[in-house]
Design an enzyme around this catalytic site. Sequence first.
Site, PDB file in Angstrom:
ATOM      1  N   LEU B  73      53.808 -49.815 -55.311  1.00  0.00           N
ATOM      2  CA  LEU B  73      54.622 -48.373 -55.294  1.00  0.00           C
ATOM      3  C   LEU B  73      55.936 -48.511 -56.048  1.00  0.00           C
ATOM      4  O   LEU B  73      56.997 -48.119 -55.514  1.00  0.00           O
ATOM      5  CB  LEU B  73      54.710 -47.860 -54.153  1.00  0.00           C
ATOM      6  CG  LEU B  73      53.332 -47.308 -53.354  1.00  0.00           C
ATOM      7  CD1 LEU B  73      53.832 -46.739 -51.935  1.00  0.00           C
ATOM      8  CD2 LEU B  73      52.809 -45.957 -54.200  1.00  0.00           C
ATOM      9  N   ASN B 128      49.965 -38.997 -50.602  1.00  0.00           N
ATOM     10  CA  ASN B 128      49.153 -40.658 -50.599  1.00  0.00           C
ATOM     11  C   ASN B 128      49.509 -41.169 -49.006  1.00  0.00           C
ATOM     12  O   ASN B 128      50.436 -41.688 -48.851  1.00  0.00           O
ATOM     13  CB  ASN B 128      49.757 -41.483 -51.585  1.00  0.00           C
ATOM     14  CG  ASN B 128      49.224 -42.848 -51.659  1.00  0.00           C
ATOM     15  OD1 ASN B 128      48.229 -43.001 -50.850  1.00  0.00           O
ATOM     16  ND2 ASN B 128      49.837 -43.683 -52.138  1.00  0.00           N
ATOM     17  N   CYS B 131      49.650 -45.585 -47.662  1.00  0.00           N
ATOM     18  CA  CYS B 131      50.725 -46.599 -47.173  1.00  0.00           C
ATOM     19  C   CYS B 131      50.583 -46.780 -45.806  1.00  0.00           C
ATOM     20  O   CYS B 131      50.426 -46.114 -44.637  1.00  0.00           O
ATOM     21  CB  CYS B 131      52.203 -45.948 -47.590  1.00  0.00           C
ATOM     22  SG  CYS B 131      51.884 -44.826 -49.144  1.00  0.00           S
ATOM     23  N   ILE B 192      39.064 -41.052 -53.953  1.00  0.00           N
ATOM     24  CA  ILE B 192      39.575 -42.168 -53.140  1.00  0.00           C
ATOM     25  C   ILE B 192      40.850 -42.892 -53.822  1.00  0.00           C
ATOM     26  O   ILE B 192      40.996 -42.841 -55.129  1.00  0.00           O
ATOM     27  CB  ILE B 192      38.537 -43.061 -53.166  1.00  0.00           C
ATOM     28  CG1 ILE B 192      38.092 -43.802 -53.985  1.00  0.00           C
ATOM     29  CG2 ILE B 192      37.583 -42.396 -51.927  1.00  0.00           C
ATOM     30  CD1 ILE B 192      37.076 -44.802 -53.846  1.00  0.00           C
ATOM     31  N   ASN B 193      41.597 -43.193 -53.003  1.00  0.00           N
ATOM     32  CA  ASN B 193      42.585 -44.082 -53.502  1.00  0.00           C
ATOM     33  C   ASN B 193      41.938 -45.657 -53.677  1.00  0.00           C
ATOM     34  O   ASN B 193      40.830 -45.714 -53.448  1.00  0.00           O
ATOM     35  CB  ASN B 193      43.817 -44.424 -52.441  1.00  0.00           C
ATOM     36  CG  ASN B 193      45.098 -44.857 -53.236  1.00  0.00           C
ATOM     37  OD1 ASN B 193      45.096 -45.672 -54.158  1.00  0.00           O
ATOM     38  ND2 ASN B 193      46.228 -44.099 -52.765  1.00  0.00           N
ATOM     39  N   GLY B 244      37.821 -42.180 -58.647  1.00  0.00           N
ATOM     40  CA  GLY B 244      37.524 -43.455 -58.327  1.00  0.00           C
ATOM     41  C   GLY B 244      36.431 -43.978 -59.269  1.00  0.00           C
ATOM     42  O   GLY B 244      35.379 -43.504 -59.342  1.00  0.00           O
ATOM     43  N   GLY B 245      36.788 -44.667 -60.338  1.00  0.00           N
ATOM     44  CA  GLY B 245      35.843 -45.127 -61.479  1.00  0.00           C
ATOM     45  C   GLY B 245      35.455 -44.258 -62.457  1.00  0.00           C
ATOM     46  O   GLY B 245      34.699 -44.504 -63.252  1.00  0.00           O
TER      47      GLY B 245
HETATM   48  C1  LIG Z   1      47.973 -49.640 -61.555  1.00  0.00           C
HETATM   49  C2  LIG Z   1      47.613 -48.494 -60.523  1.00  0.00           C
HETATM   50  C3  LIG Z   1      48.670 -47.771 -59.720  1.00  0.00           C
HETATM   51  C4  LIG Z   1      48.263 -47.032 -58.855  1.00  0.00           C
HETATM   52  N1  LIG Z   1      49.369 -46.458 -58.377  1.00  0.00           N
HETATM   53  C5  LIG Z   1      49.225 -45.193 -57.480  1.00  0.00           C
HETATM   54  C6  LIG Z   1      50.000 -44.465 -56.820  1.00  0.00           C
HETATM   55  O1  LIG Z   1      51.238 -44.646 -57.033  1.00  0.00           O
HETATM   56  N2  LIG Z   1      49.976 -43.609 -55.981  1.00  0.00           N
HETATM   57  C7  LIG Z   1      48.445 -43.026 -55.504  1.00  0.00           C
HETATM   58  O2  LIG Z   1      48.407 -42.218 -54.895  1.00  0.00           O
HETATM   59  N3  LIG Z   1      47.816 -44.007 -56.284  1.00  0.00           N
HETATM   60  C8  LIG Z   1      47.790 -44.899 -56.990  1.00  0.00           C
HETATM   61  N4  LIG Z   1      46.828 -45.423 -57.781  1.00  0.00           N
HETATM   62  C9  LIG Z   1      45.413 -45.071 -57.549  1.00  0.00           C
HETATM   63  C10 LIG Z   1      44.780 -44.184 -58.302  1.00  0.00           C
HETATM   64  O3  LIG Z   1      45.501 -42.773 -58.389  1.00  0.00           O
HETATM   65  C11 LIG Z   1      43.265 -43.470 -58.028  1.00  0.00           C
HETATM   66  O4  LIG Z   1      43.284 -43.172 -56.804  1.00  0.00           O
HETATM   67  C12 LIG Z   1      42.319 -45.037 -57.996  1.00  0.00           C
HETATM   68  O5  LIG Z   1      42.765 -46.111 -59.006  1.00  0.00           O
HETATM   69  C13 LIG Z   1      40.785 -44.732 -58.209  1.00  0.00           C
HETATM   70  O6  LIG Z   1      40.732 -44.310 -59.489  1.00  0.00           O
HETATM   71  P1  LIG Z   1      40.212 -44.942 -60.789  1.00  0.00           P
HETATM   72  O7  LIG Z   1      39.018 -45.905 -60.320  1.00  0.00           O
HETATM   73  O8  LIG Z   1      39.882 -44.159 -61.819  1.00  0.00           O
HETATM   74  O9  LIG Z   1      41.224 -45.901 -61.109  1.00  0.00           O
HETATM   75  C14 LIG Z   1      46.954 -46.590 -58.593  1.00  0.00           C
HETATM   76  C15 LIG Z   1      45.870 -47.236 -59.364  1.00  0.00           C
HETATM   77  C16 LIG Z   1      46.174 -48.272 -60.289  1.00  0.00           C
HETATM   78  C17 LIG Z   1      45.041 -48.815 -61.117  1.00  0.00           C
END
Ligand SMILES: Cc1cc2nc3c(=O)[nH]c(=O)nc-3n(C[C@H](O)[C@H](O)[C@H](O)COP(=O)(O)O)c2cc1C
Lengths: 242, 304
Positions: B73, B128, B131, B192-193, B244-245
């Site tokens: 973060l 979010n 945390c 999802i996160n 997510g993906g």
């Molecule tokens: C490098 C990186 C930084 C991220 N930073 C945050 C963030 O600051 N706040 C948040 O809610 N999610 C954060 N995420 C999570 C993404 O927003 C997302 O929920 C998660 O990556 C799943 O989606 P994806 O598989 O398409 O990446 C981060 C993901 C990545 C890869």
Amino acid sequence: MILTILENGPIAKDVWRMRLTRPAGEKGLPGRFLHIRVPGKYLRRPISIAWTGEDSWDIVYKTVGEGTRRMTALPKGARVDALGPLGNGFDPAKAGGAPLLLGGGVGVPPLLDLCRALLEKGVRPQAAFGFNTAADAILLADFRALGIEPLIATMDGSLGIRGFVTDAAKALSFDSFFACGPEPMLRSALRSFPQTGYLSLETRMACGIGACLGCTIETNEGPKRVCKDGPVFAREELRWSI
Amino acid sequence: MVDLTVSLSGWEIANPVIPASGTFGYGKEFSEYYDINCLGTFSFKGTTLEPRLGNPQPRIAETPCGMLNSVGLENPGARHVVEHELKEMGRWFRGRVIANISGFSVDDYVRAAELFDREDKVGLLEINISCPNVHGGGLAFGGNPKTAAEVTREVKAVAKKPVYMKLSPNTGDIPGIARACRDAGADGLSLINTIPGMRFDLRTRKPILANETGGLSGPAVFPVALRMVYEAARATELPIIGMGGVSSARDVVEMMLAGATAVEIGAANLVDPFACRKILSDLPIVLQELGVTRIRDLTRGGIS
Ligand SMILES: Cc1cc2nc3c(=O)[nH]c(=O)nc-3n(C[C@H](O)[C@H](O)[C@H](O)COP(=O)(O)O)c2cc1C
Ligand SMILES: Cc1cc2nc3c(=O)[nH]c(=O)nc-3n(C[C@H](O)[C@H](O)[C@H](O)COP(=O)(O)OP(=O)(O)OC[C@H]3O[C@@H](n4cnc5c(N)ncnc54)[C@H](O)[C@@H]3O)c2cc1C
Ligand code: FES
């Protein structure tokens, strides 16, 4: 950006050189990198530009893992998805009177393009490179073709002076240095030389374009992204306890 | 013509393809690659009340079909984002954006939410709750229904804009947490996160990430994300931003069938800066193939 492979072959133990087509445009600063998509791997691989030709780029890469090993399987004529040139490179205008190119292992390649850019500006650099053994030495003929005879140090003494390149380079006199190589070599350069210095750093990267903050380091000017604000940093910026 | 518009709690956006928080910065870097005004909106980097430096290097590790990140973060703090990033953003993005807010205490969330809620540039608040709660022994707010509800209630009390709670996958009870957020007044959910994971360096025999563990994202998590969005959609009627993906137009369709109203794209942007534009241009073709004329009709279409 889709580039075509013009050549791809070994040049030393575990080190390959690939020549790619370069789209029309300014040559730009040396020391920047291409962010290359490797078939079967999720993230791109950052590799420095070793030579900017009229319509080609050369990269020189060491096969350290699966991604770089797969790059060796790409044949002439294959197309490569690359981003770049990315990042902030070496600025030849900051060389001062007598610059030194200080390289270690596969940190040497971007210094070749820098050497070209310096010569184009009428500045003649010295060079000092370190390798583990003679079998790892790369690009010496390329520097000689530019009229530069590098000082060589190897850890086992099989080529040039035995020991660290940063010790060998103490015999040279220079006003500034441009360094690329493993982190211990860069730290040693900062300890050994008080001159103006520009150093190229490495971190693991995801985007390579400054968006994900995967590559951020703390500097004396706040957090900076190695991919976008770097990879080249002035020594004053680095917050390394050396 | 295919109608791509969707509505998030009354906020109409041009299409459901939304870059995910942490993978798009504040949009500027991507605007150097394409005109990002084709996007309905985007979710900006997770922002905390106070600035954060984030974790030491290395922060990135590759995985089969995905990646781990332990950025931690890193952000310049909510006031800085309001005064600088949001003010300058108009130069590369005309629309309104999603404010992604993180915190380490309920009070952190509330104060950051107050700051962003006043901003015209912000369309909705995405909270979010992955945390750790420093007053709760470091357990994540999103890990249990009680703390998830508490954050939701307190943020809702100060916010006029829609509040979407971004759920952590790090729980065995997505339906319970989804219902707790709804009962506490959430306007929507976002999930999802990333999923906690790790990798080791064989040579050093140590974890690759300096933080040891990091969050997994990318295609590797897609089926898990679909299942969790599906569970959340069955548990509540709340609109869901699914993620997510997601890496292709077909993945967008699948995520919407699982229950999503809109879809965020994360790691795909890091592999290819053009990912969202490409998904957006493929989407009408895929929908035509499937005989879909209004994309919003897909939402919850896979739920019996
Ligand atoms: C490098 C990186 C930084 C991220 N930073 C945050 C963030 O600051 N706040 C948040 O809610 N999610 C954060 N995420 C999570 C993404 O927003 C997302 O929920 C998660 O990556 C799943 O989606 P994806 O598989 O398409 O990446 C981060 C993901 C990545 C890869
Ligand atoms: C700006 C920059 C320029 C570089 N220039 C060169 C060059 O000119 N020649 C060269 O041989 N190498 C260079 N490297 C290092 C090169 O990127 C890595 O050796 C390469 O990514 C390893 O990939 P792999 O799949 O073979 O290894 P693996 O260990 O299997 O890779 C796994 C993951 O870790 C990352 N990774 C592993 N080692 C490194 C490393 N040292 N630095 C950054 N990421 C790493 C990979 O990119 C990948 O995401 C450079 C790195 C950076 C950051
Ligand atoms: S690698 Fe993403 S910001 Fe540098």
